[in-house]
Design a protein around this motif. Structure first.
Motif, PDB file in Angstrom:
ATOM      1  N   UNK A   1      13.152  17.602 -19.272  1.00  0.00           N
ATOM      2  CA  UNK A   1      13.660  16.230 -19.273  1.00  0.00           C
ATOM      3  C   UNK A   1      14.289  15.876 -17.930  1.00  0.00           C
ATOM      4  N   UNK A   2      14.987  16.833 -17.311  1.00  0.00           N
ATOM      5  CA  UNK A   2      15.618  16.591 -16.007  1.00  0.00           C
ATOM      6  C   UNK A   2      14.555  16.308 -14.950  1.00  0.00           C
ATOM      7  N   UNK A   3      13.496  17.124 -14.919  1.00  0.00           N
ATOM      8  CA  UNK A   3      12.419  16.913 -13.951  1.00  0.00           C
ATOM      9  C   UNK A   3      11.731  15.568 -14.184  1.00  0.00           C
ATOM     10  N   UNK A   4      11.550  15.203 -15.445  1.00  0.00           N
ATOM     11  CA  UNK A   4      10.945  13.915 -15.773  1.00  0.00           C
ATOM     12  C   UNK A   4      11.803  12.774 -15.243  1.00  0.00           C
ATOM     13  N   UNK A   5      13.120  12.862 -15.433  1.00  0.00           N
ATOM     14  CA  UNK A   5      14.005  11.792 -14.994  1.00  0.00           C
ATOM     15  C   UNK A   5      14.057  11.676 -13.474  1.00  0.00           C
ATOM     16  N   UNK A   6      13.989  12.815 -12.768  1.00  0.00           N
ATOM     17  CA  UNK A   6      13.941  12.773 -11.302  1.00  0.00           C
ATOM     18  C   UNK A   6      12.658  12.084 -10.829  1.00  0.00           C
ATOM     19  N   UNK A   7      11.534  12.448 -11.453  1.00  0.00           N
ATOM     20  CA  UNK A   7      10.264  11.815 -11.094  1.00  0.00           C
ATOM     21  C   UNK A   7      10.268  10.330 -11.454  1.00  0.00           C
ATOM     22  N   UNK A   8      10.930   9.994 -12.556  1.00  0.00           N
ATOM     23  CA  UNK A   8      11.031   8.586 -12.952  1.00  0.00           C
ATOM     24  C   UNK A   8      11.840   7.797 -11.926  1.00  0.00           C
ATOM     25  N   UNK A   9      12.895   8.415 -11.371  1.00  0.00           N
ATOM     26  CA  UNK A   9      13.682   7.739 -10.335  1.00  0.00           C
ATOM     27  C   UNK A   9      12.820   7.483  -9.092  1.00  0.00           C
ATOM     28  N   UNK A  10      12.027   8.480  -8.690  1.00  0.00           N
ATOM     29  CA  UNK A  10      11.126   8.299  -7.545  1.00  0.00           C
ATOM     30  C   UNK A  10      10.113   7.198  -7.832  1.00  0.00           C
ATOM     31  N   UNK A  11       9.679   7.141  -9.078  1.00  0.00           N
ATOM     32  CA  UNK A  11       8.724   6.108  -9.472  1.00  0.00           C
ATOM     33  C   UNK A  11       9.348   4.716  -9.383  1.00  0.00           C
ATOM     34  N   UNK A  12      10.647   4.637  -9.703  1.00  0.00           N
ATOM     35  CA  UNK A  12      11.356   3.364  -9.579  1.00  0.00           C
ATOM     36  C   UNK A  12      11.395   2.869  -8.149  1.00  0.00           C
ATOM     37  N   UNK A  13      11.539   3.801  -7.193  1.00  0.00           N
ATOM     38  CA  UNK A  13      11.506   3.425  -5.774  1.00  0.00           C
ATOM     39  C   UNK A  13      10.146   2.824  -5.422  1.00  0.00           C
TER      40      UNK A  13
ATOM     41  N   UNK B   1       0.833  -1.207   0.000  1.00  0.00           N
ATOM     42  CA  UNK B   1       0.000   0.000   0.000  1.00  0.00           C
ATOM     43  C   UNK B   1       0.866   1.255   0.000  1.00  0.00           C
ATOM     44  N   UNK B   2       1.978   1.244   0.765  1.00  0.00           N
ATOM     45  CA  UNK B   2       2.900   2.389   0.752  1.00  0.00           C
ATOM     46  C   UNK B   2       3.527   2.564  -0.629  1.00  0.00           C
ATOM     47  N   UNK B   3       3.855   1.446  -1.281  1.00  0.00           N
ATOM     48  CA  UNK B   3       4.422   1.510  -2.630  1.00  0.00           C
ATOM     49  C   UNK B   3       3.455   2.106  -3.635  1.00  0.00           C
ATOM     50  N   UNK B   4       2.176   1.768  -3.516  1.00  0.00           N
ATOM     51  CA  UNK B   4       1.165   2.345  -4.403  1.00  0.00           C
ATOM     52  C   UNK B   4       1.071   3.861  -4.228  1.00  0.00           C
ATOM     53  N   UNK B   5       1.216   4.327  -2.985  1.00  0.00           N
ATOM     54  CA  UNK B   5       1.174   5.775  -2.735  1.00  0.00           C
ATOM     55  C   UNK B   5       2.369   6.470  -3.389  1.00  0.00           C
ATOM     56  N   UNK B   6       3.570   5.916  -3.205  1.00  0.00           N
ATOM     57  CA  UNK B   6       4.779   6.515  -3.795  1.00  0.00           C
ATOM     58  C   UNK B   6       4.697   6.484  -5.315  1.00  0.00           C
ATOM     59  N   UNK B   7       4.275   5.347  -5.863  1.00  0.00           N
ATOM     60  CA  UNK B   7       4.182   5.180  -7.317  1.00  0.00           C
ATOM     61  C   UNK B   7       3.189   6.177  -7.912  1.00  0.00           C
ATOM     62  N   UNK B   8       2.074   6.375  -7.222  1.00  0.00           N
ATOM     63  CA  UNK B   8       1.045   7.293  -7.709  1.00  0.00           C
ATOM     64  C   UNK B   8       1.541   8.738  -7.716  1.00  0.00           C
ATOM     65  N   UNK B   9       2.173   9.168  -6.621  1.00  0.00           N
ATOM     66  CA  UNK B   9       2.688  10.542  -6.544  1.00  0.00           C
ATOM     67  C   UNK B   9       3.782  10.783  -7.576  1.00  0.00           C
ATOM     68  N   UNK B  10       4.658   9.802  -7.768  1.00  0.00           N
ATOM     69  CA  UNK B  10       5.723   9.940  -8.761  1.00  0.00           C
ATOM     70  C   UNK B  10       5.152   9.992 -10.177  1.00  0.00           C
ATOM     71  N   UNK B  11       4.084   9.229 -10.438  1.00  0.00           N
ATOM     72  CA  UNK B  11       3.424   9.276 -11.754  1.00  0.00           C
ATOM     73  C   UNK B  11       2.871  10.669 -12.023  1.00  0.00           C
ATOM     74  N   UNK B  12       2.309  11.283 -10.988  1.00  0.00           N
ATOM     75  CA  UNK B  12       1.818  12.660 -11.125  1.00  0.00           C
ATOM     76  C   UNK B  12       2.973  13.600 -11.466  1.00  0.00           C
ATOM     77  N   UNK B  13       4.124  13.423 -10.813  1.00  0.00           N
ATOM     78  CA  UNK B  13       5.293  14.240 -11.120  1.00  0.00           C
ATOM     79  C   UNK B  13       5.773  14.053 -12.550  1.00  0.00           C
ATOM     80  N   UNK B  14       5.736  12.805 -13.047  1.00  0.00           N
ATOM     81  CA  UNK B  14       6.133  12.550 -14.443  1.00  0.00           C
ATOM     82  C   UNK B  14       5.175  13.238 -15.418  1.00  0.00           C
ATOM     83  N   UNK B  15       3.881  13.138 -15.134  1.00  0.00           N
ATOM     84  CA  UNK B  15       2.884  13.719 -16.029  1.00  0.00           C
ATOM     85  C   UNK B  15       2.954  15.231 -16.097  1.00  0.00           C
ATOM     86  N   UNK B  16       3.420  15.876 -15.013  1.00  0.00           N
ATOM     87  CA  UNK B  16       3.485  17.341 -14.977  1.00  0.00           C
ATOM     88  C   UNK B  16       4.898  17.878 -15.191  1.00  0.00           C
ATOM     89  N   UNK B  17       5.867  17.021 -15.503  1.00  0.00           N
ATOM     90  CA  UNK B  17       7.278  17.423 -15.608  1.00  0.00           C
ATOM     91  C   UNK B  17       7.479  18.528 -16.646  1.00  0.00           C
TER      92      UNK B  17
END
Length: 541
Positions: free
Chosen positions: A121-133, A102-118
């Motif tokens: 390219x640098x901001x996208x890659x940072x959000x992608x790294x958070x999404x990997x976590x 459940x904690x992973x779903x929360x992190x994945x969801x927030x990081x997906x939002x960051x990717x969608x609003x990046x």
């Protein structure tokens, strides 16, 4: 009579056997719900990983990004993912697998939002790294939940899991192409938000908590060392094309990666509750299973990254048609597990792993042979062969690794399994990306001497844009017949680079297949010796 009937009915319904049957059915239904929820969570990660590949050229065009930036869209996610898998698996064993999911779903969801609003390219890659976590937290906990729930009937459970993974792999290219072309690449990430909310509700409602109560303290030092070693190694591979393989930067990163990895191994040996039980690597069966997983991911799954670039560059296909063009590979991956299940009843496990790797190697070599012919039908044949081999291995490699560990360490096993898978993918993206770039540059240089006007445009920036799938911006300063000639040269050069990369992947798959076969021979020898020892001890004195 009615009273007797009612009374007898009440008596039957309250009997111990009826109560036991009802309880058994309830448990079976609950287990199915857990399996479907956990499998859907894993499928979301597979879908998200593969759907991005089709969008890479569009991302490159929007951000005017080069090949290294595009590689990092994949690699930032993969490095964080692979680096966090082992600690996430260990943490799931300690704090609870449901809680981690459940904690992973929360992190994945927030990081997906960051990717969608990046915004870059640098901001996208940072959000992608958070999404990997977040993805690491999800995958290890989901796999551990499946392994912990299904002690009996594990083969059937892993077959369901493999089918879900295969279906998500099949639809990923098409979903990615449709969303990219008709809604924009940002919605590839934003669509994860409602899916994560639904999965979190299902997990909260239907899953029971489980953990390893004998687990010791979390190995933070080992986690940090492994993450740093992996990140430095991938950084060296991706930037080697720009810095040069002989540059001090590349050599320093590779040397630091090797040193940190050696220190990591030493730390693991000294810990009572290490992240990785290194004693497992003394078992030939376990080593063979890990090698097979590495070969499958490095030589087959990596196709999901390079195939969309090839189809859009070499054939000039738009995103939707490129997604459709990948379906032969994806559909073959769905069919493969059924072939593997049928063969598994007739051949030993090690032989099946060897066969799957051999099929992948043959498919890659066929694709490499046909890549420069501009004939999609021939490319599709190579894709189908590779996809069948990948499908055979998809569930069997996971099952082989999990079978080597006790039930209370399923989190660690899923961590090793998925770390191997995604480390292989990100390493392969770096290595095959370097082969692709080097061979494409060589092909461009060979044409430049014959086509002087185009030669002026074949610089590093042109190559970087071409490799990223942004041919429109790469040749923006050329038009008319000259522009058309440059486009034709660029497409042929990229096809040559793709062919070289797939040739290397094919040779690697066949080499790993040979290693797995040799290890399988050791397993058979040890099993035979153990059987003879038991027979000897059973004889009367």
């Amino acid at each position: 009579m009615t009273g007797k009937t009612i009374g007898s009915s009440i008596g039957v319904s309250n009997s111990p056997s009826a109560h036991l049957m009802s309880e058994t059915k309830e448990r079976a239904g609950s287990a199915r719900f857990v399996l479907l929820t956990a499998s859907a969570t894993c499928a979301l990660i597979t879908l998200d990983t593969n759907v991005v590949a089709v969008a890479l050229p569009s991302i490159a065009r929007d951000f005017h990004a080069g090949f290294a930036d595009v590689e990092w869209v994949v690699s930032a996610y993969m490095v964080a993912f692979a680096a966090c898998l082992l600690p996430a698996g260990a943490l799931a064993d300690r704090i609870g697998r449901k809680r981690m999911l459940i904690a992973g779903l929360a992190v994945f969801s927030l990081a997906s939002l960051g990717c969608g609003l990046a915004p870059s390219a640098v901001a996208l890659n940072v959000a992608r790294a958070a999404k990997g976590v977040g993805a690491a937290m999800l995958l290890t906990s989901a796999l551990a939940i499946i392994a912990n729930t299904f002690h009996e009937g594990a083969a059937r459970a892993w077959a369901v899991w493999g089918t879900c993974m295969g279906v998500s792999t099949t639809i990923a290219p098409l979903v990615g192409g449709v969303i990219t072309q008709w809604a924009g690449w940002r919605w590839i990430f934003l669509m994860n938000l409602p899916i994560c909310a639904l999965l979190a509700a299902c997990a909260w409602r239907g899953m029971r908590e489980s953990r390893n109560r004998e687990a010791g303290a979390l190995d933070l030092a080992g986690s940090a060392l492994f993450a740093a070693a992996l990140a430095l190694g991938i950084w060296a591979l991706i930037d080697a094309q720009a810095d040069g393989w002989a540059s001090w930067r590349t050599e320093a990163r590779l040397a630091a990666c090797a040193v940190l990895f050696v220190v990591f191994v030493r730390v693991q040996r000294s810990r009572a509750h290490a992240m990785i039980d290194l004693a497992l690597f003394r078992q030939p069966r376990f080593v063979a299973a890990v090698l097979a997983m590495f070969g499958y991911a490095a030589c087959a799954q990596v196709m999901m990254t390079f195939l969309p670039l090839y189809l859009q560059n070499a054939f000039g296909l738009p995103a939707v048609r490129a997604g459709i063009g990948m379906l032969p590979f994806a559909i073959a991956m769905v069919v493969g597990p059924y072939i593997g299940a049928a063969l598994g009843k007739r051949v030993p496990g090690m032989a099946l792993l060897t066969l799957g790797l051999t099929i992948i190697g043959a498919g890659n070599l066929l694709t490499a042979l046909f890549a420069g012919m501009s004939n999609y039908a021939l490319i599709a044949v190579g894709m189908i062969v590779t996809g069948l081999g990948a499908g055979v291995l998809n569930g069997d490699t996971q099952k082989a690794i999990m079978a080597c560990v006790p039930p209370n360490r399923t989190g660690m096993a899923s961590g090793i399994s998925t770390t191997t898978r995604f480390t292989a993918i990100v390493t392969s993206v770096g290595v095959l990306g370097a082969v692709l770039a080097t061979r494409t540059q060589a092909a461009l240089d060979s044409h430049a001497g014959d086509f002087v006007q185009a030669g002026n445009g074949f610089d590093a920036a042109f190559l970087s844009r071409l490799l990223a799938g942004d041919l429109a911006h790469a040749g923006a300063n050329l038009s008319g017949p000259a522009g058309a000639a440059v486009a034709a040269i660029a497409r042929a050069s990229f096809a040559s680079g793709f062919s070289a990369a797939l040739g290397v992947a094919g040779i690697c798959a066949l080499t790993i297949a040979a290693a797995v076969w040799l290890l399988g021979g050791r397993v058979r020898t040890e099993s035979s010796a153990q059987a003879q020892g038991k027979a000897g001890s059973a004889l009367p004195e």
